[in-house]
Write an enzyme that holds these catalytic residues in place. Sequence first.
Site, PDB file in Angstrom:
ATOM      1  N   LYS A  18     -83.286 -49.258 -43.135  1.00 13.05           N
ATOM      2  CA  LYS A  18     -83.778 -50.399 -43.902  1.00 13.05           C
ATOM      3  C   LYS A  18     -84.861 -49.974 -44.888  1.00 13.05           C
ATOM      4  CE  LYS A  18     -85.328 -55.123 -43.134  1.00 13.05           C
ATOM      5  NZ  LYS A  18     -85.871 -56.072 -42.153  1.00 13.05           N
ATOM      6  N   GLY A  72     -90.390 -45.400 -40.817  1.00  9.95           N
ATOM      7  CA  GLY A  72     -89.567 -44.187 -40.731  1.00  9.95           C
ATOM      8  C   GLY A  72     -88.755 -43.944 -41.984  1.00  9.95           C
ATOM      9  N   CYS A  73     -88.194 -45.016 -42.533  1.00 10.44           N
ATOM     10  CA  CYS A  73     -87.368 -44.882 -43.744  1.00 10.44           C
ATOM     11  C   CYS A  73     -88.221 -44.490 -44.948  1.00 10.44           C
ATOM     12  CB  CYS A  73     -86.606 -46.179 -44.004  1.00 10.44           C
ATOM     13  SG  CYS A  73     -85.428 -46.545 -42.679  1.00 10.44           S
ATOM     14  N   THR A  74     -89.433 -44.988 -44.999  1.00 15.99           N
ATOM     15  CA  THR A  74     -90.344 -44.625 -46.084  1.00 15.99           C
ATOM     16  C   THR A  74     -90.729 -43.160 -45.980  1.00 15.99           C
ATOM     17  OG1 THR A  74     -91.176 -46.881 -46.258  1.00 15.99           O
ATOM     18  CG2 THR A  74     -92.584 -45.129 -47.153  1.00 15.99           C
ATOM     19  N   ALA A 130     -87.702 -41.068 -47.071  1.00 16.37           N
ATOM     20  CA  ALA A 130     -87.485 -41.158 -48.522  1.00 16.37           C
ATOM     21  C   ALA A 130     -88.551 -40.380 -49.289  1.00 16.37           C
ATOM     22  CB  ALA A 130     -87.464 -42.618 -48.964  1.00 16.37           C
TER      23      ALA A 130
END
Length: 155
Positions: A40, A45-47, A50
């Site tokens: 998402k 974690g995704c940030t 990325a």
Amino acid sequence: MPLIEDGQKAPPFSLPDQSGTTHSLKDYAGKPVVLYFYPKDDTPGCTSEACSFRDALPDFSKVKATVLGVSILDSASKAKFARKHSLNFPLLADADHAVADRYGAWQEKSMYGRKYMGVARITYLIDASGKVAKRWDKVSVGTHADEVLAALKTL
């Protein structure tokens, strides 16, 4: 759908990015592609994942590899995420999770005993001929970009 194994042809796809530009796997024929699926936009974690790809992008460029992030939600969500964190590579909107499903990344997940379907954190390294060179199922978001870069250097 099952995960794509090393040596198998990567399934074709066409998805819009954060600016509405459509990206297809065939657009990158002859070059390696890092296709990473993340759960998402704008979650911790995704940030982290990325931003590690963002910071390593010059090194990926040296080996002529393209980095593409894929998750559900729409292009507007991707645009907001990209702006907020200065992400300088395409984030693809797989709103109906069709591509995640084809790559085996649309999976049953569990949190606090509740089961639901969502995007698993999986990365595919697709070689210049369009075949999967390597797949990562267990991703450590802080060091993952370095792992992928090391694998790219062996192609």
